[in-house]
Design a protein around this motif. Structure first.
Motif, PDB file in Angstrom:
ATOM      1  N   GLU A  50       0.807  -1.219   0.000  1.00 28.45           N
ATOM      2  CA  GLU A  50       0.000   0.000   0.000  1.00 28.45           C
ATOM      3  C   GLU A  50       0.842   1.273   0.000  1.00 28.45           C
ATOM      4  OE1 GLU A  50      -4.015  -1.784   2.094  1.00 28.45           O
ATOM      5  OE2 GLU A  50      -2.765  -0.418   3.265  1.00 28.45           O
ATOM      6  N   VAL A  51       2.120   1.131  -0.326  1.00 30.60           N
ATOM      7  CA  VAL A  51       3.013   2.285  -0.485  1.00 30.60           C
ATOM      8  C   VAL A  51       3.454   2.318  -1.940  1.00 30.60           C
ATOM      9  CG1 VAL A  51       5.164   3.381   0.227  1.00 30.60           C
ATOM     10  CG2 VAL A  51       3.811   2.104   1.898  1.00 30.60           C
ATOM     11  N   SER A  52       3.208   3.438  -2.594  1.00 31.51           N
ATOM     12  CA  SER A  52       3.606   3.618  -3.992  1.00 31.51           C
ATOM     13  C   SER A  52       4.691   4.674  -4.065  1.00 31.51           C
ATOM     14  CB  SER A  52       2.412   4.068  -4.843  1.00 31.51           C
ATOM     15  OG  SER A  52       1.382   3.112  -4.791  1.00 31.51           O
ATOM     16  N   TRP A  53       5.697   4.395  -4.869  1.00 32.22           N
ATOM     17  CA  TRP A  53       6.839   5.302  -5.007  1.00 32.22           C
ATOM     18  C   TRP A  53       6.846   5.927  -6.390  1.00 32.22           C
ATOM     19  CZ3 TRP A  53       9.514   6.148  -0.651  1.00 32.22           C
ATOM     20  CH2 TRP A  53       9.401   5.197   0.360  1.00 32.22           C
ATOM     21  N   ALA A  54       6.955   7.257  -6.472  1.00 29.25           N
ATOM     22  CA  ALA A  54       7.146   7.926  -7.761  1.00 29.25           C
ATOM     23  C   ALA A  54       8.535   7.567  -8.281  1.00 29.25           C
ATOM     24  CB  ALA A  54       6.989   9.435  -7.615  1.00 29.25           C
ATOM     25  N   ASP A  55       9.504   7.545  -7.400  1.00 30.86           N
ATOM     26  CA  ASP A  55      10.863   7.080  -7.679  1.00 30.86           C
ATOM     27  C   ASP A  55      11.286   6.253  -6.477  1.00 30.86           C
ATOM     28  OD1 ASP A  55      11.677   8.456 -10.212  1.00 30.86           O
ATOM     29  OD2 ASP A  55      11.150  10.213  -9.020  1.00 30.86           O
ATOM     30  N   GLU A  56      11.770   5.054  -6.722  1.00 30.47           N
ATOM     31  CA  GLU A  56      12.171   4.161  -5.634  1.00 30.47           C
ATOM     32  C   GLU A  56      13.311   4.761  -4.824  1.00 30.47           C
ATOM     33  OE1 GLU A  56      11.113   0.971  -4.682  1.00 30.47           O
ATOM     34  OE2 GLU A  56       9.426   1.173  -6.054  1.00 30.47           O
ATOM     35  N   PRO A  57      13.271   4.609  -3.502  1.00 30.78           N
ATOM     36  CA  PRO A  57      14.403   5.066  -2.693  1.00 30.78           C
ATOM     37  C   PRO A  57      15.595   4.131  -2.862  1.00 30.78           C
ATOM     38  CG  PRO A  57      12.795   3.955  -1.309  1.00 30.78           C
ATOM     39  CD  PRO A  57      12.191   4.036  -2.690  1.00 30.78           C
ATOM     40  N   SER A  58      16.761   4.630  -2.577  1.00 25.22           N
ATOM     41  CA  SER A  58      17.939   3.778  -2.460  1.00 25.22           C
ATOM     42  C   SER A  58      17.773   2.969  -1.180  1.00 25.22           C
ATOM     43  CB  SER A  58      19.202   4.629  -2.374  1.00 25.22           C
ATOM     44  OG  SER A  58      19.366   5.385  -3.547  1.00 25.22           O
ATOM     45  N   THR A  59      18.454   1.844  -1.093  1.00 30.42           N
ATOM     46  CA  THR A  59      18.347   1.038   0.119  1.00 30.42           C
ATOM     47  C   THR A  59      19.724   0.696   0.657  1.00 30.42           C
ATOM     48  OG1 THR A  59      18.206  -1.014  -1.148  1.00 30.42           O
ATOM     49  CG2 THR A  59      16.127   0.020  -0.494  1.00 30.42           C
ATOM     50  N   TYR A  60      19.736   0.473   1.957  1.00 31.86           N
ATOM     51  CA  TYR A  60      20.944   0.080   2.666  1.00 31.86           C
ATOM     52  C   TYR A  60      20.596  -1.102   3.547  1.00 31.86           C
ATOM     53  CZ  TYR A  60      24.629   0.147   6.196  1.00 31.86           C
ATOM     54  OH  TYR A  60      25.637  -0.205   7.043  1.00 31.86           O
ATOM     55  N   ARG A  61      21.345  -2.190   3.418  1.00 34.04           N
ATOM     56  CA  ARG A  61      21.137  -3.354   4.279  1.00 34.04           C
ATOM     57  C   ARG A  61      21.786  -3.036   5.616  1.00 34.04           C
ATOM     58  NH1 ARG A  61      18.942  -7.627   4.751  1.00 34.04           N
ATOM     59  NH2 ARG A  61      18.229  -7.820   2.627  1.00 34.04           N
ATOM     60  N   SER A  62      20.973  -2.618   6.573  1.00 32.18           N
ATOM     61  CA  SER A  62      21.489  -2.175   7.865  1.00 32.18           C
ATOM     62  C   SER A  62      21.743  -3.324   8.838  1.00 32.18           C
ATOM     63  CB  SER A  62      20.533  -1.160   8.494  1.00 32.18           C
ATOM     64  OG  SER A  62      19.245  -1.710   8.658  1.00 32.18           O
ATOM     65  N   SER A  63      21.257  -4.509   8.504  1.00 30.39           N
ATOM     66  CA  SER A  63      21.496  -5.699   9.318  1.00 30.39           C
ATOM     67  C   SER A  63      21.198  -6.920   8.447  1.00 30.39           C
ATOM     68  CB  SER A  63      20.594  -5.696  10.566  1.00 30.39           C
ATOM     69  OG  SER A  63      19.262  -6.001  10.208  1.00 30.39           O
ATOM     70  N   ILE A  65      18.846  -8.827   8.704  1.00 33.41           N
ATOM     71  CA  ILE A  65      17.399  -9.094   8.654  1.00 33.41           C
ATOM     72  C   ILE A  65      16.571  -7.924   8.145  1.00 33.41           C
ATOM     73  CG2 ILE A  65      17.526 -10.847  10.465  1.00 33.41           C
ATOM     74  CD1 ILE A  65      16.464  -8.712  12.435  1.00 33.41           C
ATOM     75  N   ALA A  66      17.197  -6.789   7.822  1.00 34.53           N
ATOM     76  CA  ALA A  66      16.396  -5.610   7.463  1.00 34.53           C
ATOM     77  C   ALA A  66      17.147  -4.649   6.540  1.00 34.53           C
ATOM     78  CB  ALA A  66      15.986  -4.869   8.732  1.00 34.53           C
ATOM     79  N   THR A  67      16.367  -3.799   5.869  1.00 33.78           N
ATOM     80  CA  THR A  67      16.926  -2.744   5.023  1.00 33.78           C
ATOM     81  C   THR A  67      16.290  -1.409   5.401  1.00 33.78           C
ATOM     82  OG1 THR A  67      15.264  -3.095   3.304  1.00 33.78           O
ATOM     83  CG2 THR A  67      17.359  -4.253   3.040  1.00 33.78           C
ATOM     84  N   ARG A  68      16.980  -0.357   5.060  1.00 31.67           N
ATOM     85  CA  ARG A  68      16.489   1.011   5.272  1.00 31.67           C
ATOM     86  C   ARG A  68      16.488   1.729   3.933  1.00 31.67           C
ATOM     87  NH1 ARG A  68      16.626   2.304  10.852  1.00 31.67           N
ATOM     88  NH2 ARG A  68      17.588   0.609  12.024  1.00 31.67           N
ATOM     89  N   GLY A  69      15.389   2.437   3.663  1.00 36.55           N
ATOM     90  CA  GLY A  69      15.286   3.212   2.441  1.00 36.55           C
ATOM     91  C   GLY A  69      15.655   4.661   2.700  1.00 36.55           C
ATOM     92  N   PHE A  70      16.316   5.286   1.710  1.00 42.73           N
ATOM     93  CA  PHE A  70      16.743   6.676   1.856  1.00 42.73           C
ATOM     94  C   PHE A  70      16.851   7.314   0.479  1.00 42.73           C
ATOM     95  CE2 PHE A  70      20.501   4.206   1.158  1.00 42.73           C
ATOM     96  CZ  PHE A  70      21.333   5.006   0.400  1.00 42.73           C
ATOM     97  N   CYS A  71      16.906   8.621   0.437  1.00 45.11           N
ATOM     98  CA  CYS A  71      17.113   9.328  -0.818  1.00 45.11           C
ATOM     99  C   CYS A  71      18.603   9.323  -1.133  1.00 45.11           C
ATOM    100  CB  CYS A  71      16.607  10.764  -0.727  1.00 45.11           C
ATOM    101  SG  CYS A  71      17.008  11.739  -2.206  1.00 45.11           S
ATOM    102  N   GLY A  72      18.962   8.847  -2.306  1.00 39.25           N
ATOM    103  CA  GLY A  72      20.348   8.809  -2.724  1.00 39.25           C
ATOM    104  C   GLY A  72      20.908  10.168  -3.080  1.00 39.25           C
ATOM    105  N   VAL A  73      20.035  11.175  -3.194  1.00 41.18           N
ATOM    106  CA  VAL A  73      20.485  12.529  -3.529  1.00 41.18           C
ATOM    107  C   VAL A  73      20.755  13.339  -2.262  1.00 41.18           C
ATOM    108  CG1 VAL A  73      19.901  14.681  -4.725  1.00 41.18           C
ATOM    109  CG2 VAL A  73      19.218  12.476  -5.711  1.00 41.18           C
TER     110      VAL A  73
END
Length: 146
Positions: A50-63, A65-73
């Motif tokens: 239920e989350v739609s992205w106009a542009d996908e965020p960059s991701t970082y595998r922080s562990s 078991i999980a990832t974090r999304g962020f703006c690459g700019v």
């Protein structure tokens, strides 16, 4: 259920999310503290579908078991998600209007910094009343930011 929009500081990453409640929470775990660079982070849970992205965020595998999304700019932190979950957390401050949300609980309390929870007795200052910052903005772009 309400559709709400949000995004990063620079506007390169935008999203819309179906929000089912006003419930949010504060995470105080050390991983979130380091990822955000703060003593806690306010998050709201949503279904990934239920989350739609106009542009996908960059991701970082922080562990493992999980990832974090962020703006690459601009670097704005946007999401936290466990790999095996249908849900993700969106950072409350990234919504265009975060005022809807209310904290319902704390998580990661073993790293909670109590001095930062109730700051109601501290002096309060407005950006638009602090002349050195007003002068900088007016000189640079002719107006204050929203």
């Amino acid at each position: 259920m309400t559709e709400m929009a949000g995004g990063c500081l620079c506007g390169a990453v935008r999203f819309t999310a179906q929000v089912h409640s006003d419930d949010a929470y504060l995470c105080h775990c050390r991983m979130c503290q380091r990822a955000i660079g703060n003593v806690s982070v306010a998050m709201v849970n949503a279904l990934k579908a239920e989350v739609s992205w106009a542009d996908e965020p960059s991701t970082y595998r922080s562990s493992p078991i999980a990832t974090r999304g962020f703006c690459g700019v601009c670097g704005t932190s946007l999401t936290f998600a466990y790999d095996d979950s249908e849900k993700l957390d969106l950072l409350v401050g990234t919504f265009d209007d975060p005022s809807r949300f209310r904290p319902k609980h704390h998580f990661g309390v073993e790293h909670l910094h109590r001095n930062w929870l109730d700051t109601s007795g501290l002096p309060e200052y407005r950006v638009d009343e602090y002349q050195p910052i007003v002068d900088r903005w007016m000189k640079s772009v002719g107006k204050l930011p929203e």
